[in-house]
Scaffold this motif. Sequence first.
Motif, PDB file in Angstrom:
ATOM      1  N   THR A 239      60.259  28.334  48.676  1.00 33.19           N
ATOM      2  CA  THR A 239      59.095  29.211  48.643  1.00 33.19           C
ATOM      3  C   THR A 239      58.990  29.875  47.278  1.00 33.19           C
ATOM      4  O   THR A 239      59.978  30.408  46.757  1.00 33.19           O
ATOM      5  CB  THR A 239      59.181  30.297  49.728  1.00 33.19           C
ATOM      6  N   THR A 240      57.806  29.835  46.694  1.00 33.01           N
ATOM      7  CA  THR A 240      57.500  30.614  45.493  1.00 33.01           C
ATOM      8  C   THR A 240      56.698  31.818  45.922  1.00 33.01           C
ATOM      9  O   THR A 240      55.574  31.696  46.413  1.00 33.01           O
ATOM     10  CB  THR A 240      56.705  29.784  44.474  1.00 33.01           C
ATOM     11  N   PHE A 241      57.274  33.008  45.754  1.00 33.25           N
ATOM     12  CA  PHE A 241      56.589  34.243  46.145  1.00 33.25           C
ATOM     13  C   PHE A 241      55.599  34.708  45.083  1.00 33.25           C
ATOM     14  O   PHE A 241      54.473  35.101  45.388  1.00 33.25           O
ATOM     15  CB  PHE A 241      57.609  35.355  46.398  1.00 33.25           C
ATOM     16  N   VAL A 242      56.060  34.701  43.841  1.00 31.52           N
ATOM     17  CA  VAL A 242      55.220  35.218  42.755  1.00 31.52           C
ATOM     18  C   VAL A 242      55.703  34.599  41.453  1.00 31.52           C
ATOM     19  O   VAL A 242      56.881  34.270  41.303  1.00 31.52           O
ATOM     20  CB  VAL A 242      55.290  36.767  42.698  1.00 31.52           C
ATOM     21  N   GLN A 243      54.774  34.416  40.520  1.00 29.70           N
ATOM     22  CA  GLN A 243      55.107  33.861  39.211  1.00 29.70           C
ATOM     23  C   GLN A 243      53.967  34.193  38.252  1.00 29.70           C
ATOM     24  O   GLN A 243      52.895  34.628  38.675  1.00 29.70           O
ATOM     25  CB  GLN A 243      55.330  32.358  39.296  1.00 29.70           C
ATOM     26  N   PRO A 244      54.190  34.024  36.946  1.00 29.93           N
ATOM     27  CA  PRO A 244      53.089  34.215  36.010  1.00 29.93           C
ATOM     28  C   PRO A 244      51.947  33.259  36.335  1.00 29.93           C
ATOM     29  O   PRO A 244      52.193  32.154  36.833  1.00 29.93           O
ATOM     30  CB  PRO A 244      53.740  33.884  34.662  1.00 29.93           C
ATOM     31  N   PRO A 245      50.687  33.649  36.098  1.00 32.52           N
ATOM     32  CA  PRO A 245      50.266  34.880  35.416  1.00 32.52           C
ATOM     33  C   PRO A 245      50.124  36.098  36.330  1.00 32.52           C
ATOM     34  O   PRO A 245      49.908  37.201  35.835  1.00 32.52           O
ATOM     35  CB  PRO A 245      48.898  34.495  34.854  1.00 32.52           C
ATOM     36  N   ILE A 246      50.208  35.919  37.673  1.00 36.23           N
ATOM     37  CA  ILE A 246      50.077  37.072  38.571  1.00 36.23           C
ATOM     38  C   ILE A 246      51.159  38.096  38.252  1.00 36.23           C
ATOM     39  O   ILE A 246      50.901  39.297  38.164  1.00 36.23           O
ATOM     40  CB  ILE A 246      50.155  36.620  40.042  1.00 36.23           C
ATOM     41  N   SER A 247      52.362  37.628  38.097  1.00 41.98           N
ATOM     42  CA  SER A 247      53.485  38.482  37.710  1.00 41.98           C
ATOM     43  C   SER A 247      53.932  38.088  36.307  1.00 41.98           C
ATOM     44  O   SER A 247      54.593  37.055  36.136  1.00 41.98           O
ATOM     45  CB  SER A 247      54.645  38.307  38.693  1.00 41.98           C
ATOM     46  N   PRO A 248      53.598  38.862  35.281  1.00 42.73           N
ATOM     47  CA  PRO A 248      53.918  38.448  33.910  1.00 42.73           C
ATOM     48  C   PRO A 248      55.394  38.532  33.558  1.00 42.73           C
ATOM     49  O   PRO A 248      55.821  37.927  32.571  1.00 42.73           O
ATOM     50  CB  PRO A 248      53.102  39.423  33.052  1.00 42.73           C
ATOM     51  N   TYR A 249      56.181  39.266  34.360  1.00 49.47           N
ATOM     52  CA  TYR A 249      57.561  39.542  33.964  1.00 49.47           C
ATOM     53  C   TYR A 249      58.598  38.683  34.668  1.00 49.47           C
ATOM     54  O   TYR A 249      59.720  38.557  34.183  1.00 49.47           O
ATOM     55  CB  TYR A 249      57.884  41.027  34.198  1.00 49.47           C
ATOM     56  N   GLN A 266      62.873  26.455  36.022  1.00 42.44           N
ATOM     57  CA  GLN A 266      61.453  26.173  36.178  1.00 42.44           C
ATOM     58  C   GLN A 266      60.621  26.776  35.044  1.00 42.44           C
ATOM     59  O   GLN A 266      60.227  26.093  34.127  1.00 42.44           O
ATOM     60  CB  GLN A 266      60.969  26.672  37.537  1.00 42.44           C
ATOM     61  N   ILE A 267      60.385  28.094  35.087  1.00 43.68           N
ATOM     62  CA  ILE A 267      59.541  28.703  34.050  1.00 43.68           C
ATOM     63  C   ILE A 267      60.353  29.356  32.941  1.00 43.68           C
ATOM     64  O   ILE A 267      59.819  29.684  31.888  1.00 43.68           O
ATOM     65  CB  ILE A 267      58.575  29.737  34.640  1.00 43.68           C
ATOM     66  N   GLY A 268      61.639  29.593  33.196  1.00 48.87           N
ATOM     67  CA  GLY A 268      62.459  30.304  32.223  1.00 48.87           C
ATOM     68  C   GLY A 268      63.635  29.471  31.769  1.00 48.87           C
ATOM     69  O   GLY A 268      63.875  28.356  32.248  1.00 48.87           O
ATOM     70  N   ALA A 269      64.419  30.023  30.844  1.00 51.00           N
ATOM     71  CA  ALA A 269      65.557  29.296  30.294  1.00 51.00           C
ATOM     72  C   ALA A 269      66.810  29.464  31.142  1.00 51.00           C
ATOM     73  O   ALA A 269      67.752  28.681  31.019  1.00 51.00           O
ATOM     74  CB  ALA A 269      65.836  29.785  28.876  1.00 51.00           C
ATOM     75  N   GLY A 320      59.724  35.872  33.173  1.00 54.75           N
ATOM     76  CA  GLY A 320      58.453  35.307  32.755  1.00 54.75           C
ATOM     77  C   GLY A 320      58.178  35.508  31.290  1.00 54.75           C
ATOM     78  O   GLY A 320      57.179  35.020  30.762  1.00 54.75           O
ATOM     79  N   GLU A 321      59.060  36.247  30.615  1.00 50.07           N
ATOM     80  CA  GLU A 321      58.864  36.557  29.207  1.00 50.07           C
ATOM     81  C   GLU A 321      59.628  35.570  28.332  1.00 50.07           C
ATOM     82  O   GLU A 321      60.803  35.296  28.562  1.00 50.07           O
ATOM     83  CB  GLU A 321      59.341  37.986  28.929  1.00 50.07           C
ATOM     84  N   LYS A 322      58.953  35.055  27.338  1.00 49.03           N
ATOM     85  CA  LYS A 322      59.563  34.065  26.450  1.00 49.03           C
ATOM     86  C   LYS A 322      60.239  34.734  25.274  1.00 49.03           C
ATOM     87  O   LYS A 322      59.837  35.788  24.833  1.00 49.03           O
ATOM     88  CB  LYS A 322      58.492  33.078  25.955  1.00 49.03           C
TER      89      LYS A 322
END
Length: 322
Positions: A239-249, A266-269, A320-322
């Motif tokens: 389940t994915t609850f939240v991710q960018p762009p809804i949650s930027p962090y 997935q989205i981060g390192a 979510g921050e690069k």
Amino acid sequence: MSEPLFLKPVFHNKIWGGRKLETAFDYNIPDGKIGECWAISGHPHGRSEVENGEFAGQYVDDLWKNHKELFGDPKGEVFPLLTKILDAEASLSVQVHPDNEYAEKHEHELGKTECWYIIDAEPGSYLIYGHNARNKQELDQMIESGDWDDLLRKVPVKTGDFFYVPSGTVHALNKGIIALETQQSSDTTYRLYDYDRVEKSTGKKRELHIKQSEDTITVPHHDPKLDIVTREDGKNKFTTFVQPPISPYFAVYRWQLKETAIFTHQIGAYTLISVIDGNGSINVDGNDYKLEKGIHLIVPATVSKWTIVGDLDIIASESGEK
């Protein structure tokens, strides 16, 4: 050798805390009302220590400064996320957190957007989530007059629910709830209302932060529109609850595992993992590491792929921050 970083929790006494972190997770907690387990943290108010391998005895914030390769060579000055488990034996204060801009100016740290996965909720449990003021003037008037019943929104809650709490949201966990919280790495909380409770150590009511609260509350309140998606693969559920762009962090996931599963970032390192139930193991580079309820770890950027085996319920997150 690439390996996961298993972390030692830090516990905090709270006026609203209890003893369920001991009974539910078998943690060896201090005496008193323990409300918070800081499970994965680089914040100075509760630094996570690595328990295994090459970096045993070092802290997450030190690794962030001195071993950037573990996190994909990030640009930020501080480890950006904080994972907690909260035991609300009594209700928390009604509160609000600032955004990055306000927090940097007034508190010299990050803002605080957070979210909750409800691990357990007693029958009849509820949250304070949002408010009913239509504009800033009405908000200030209702706060000044103490019209809390009309101002505050009560939302029923049950085990397995998820709530996203952006900065500026009036909120409170209420009694009878255990929650896993994923948040920005910040310890700034502005108390709006605290049920007139008195601290035993001082004999005085806890400090409120009315001006800061009025400065930072979002008016009017709008519930975030989430796109929660669950994917099944054999007996496993993701389940994915939240991710960018809804949650930027941050992005937050639940992995309900019954059979072997292979993972990549997935989205981060790097990926933060908290086991909220079950037993199993994680395999990295041919080495098995035990997983059980209450264990927390970081899979660093130096690990590109890992395998988890067992009957496990896991909450995971990524920056979510690069």
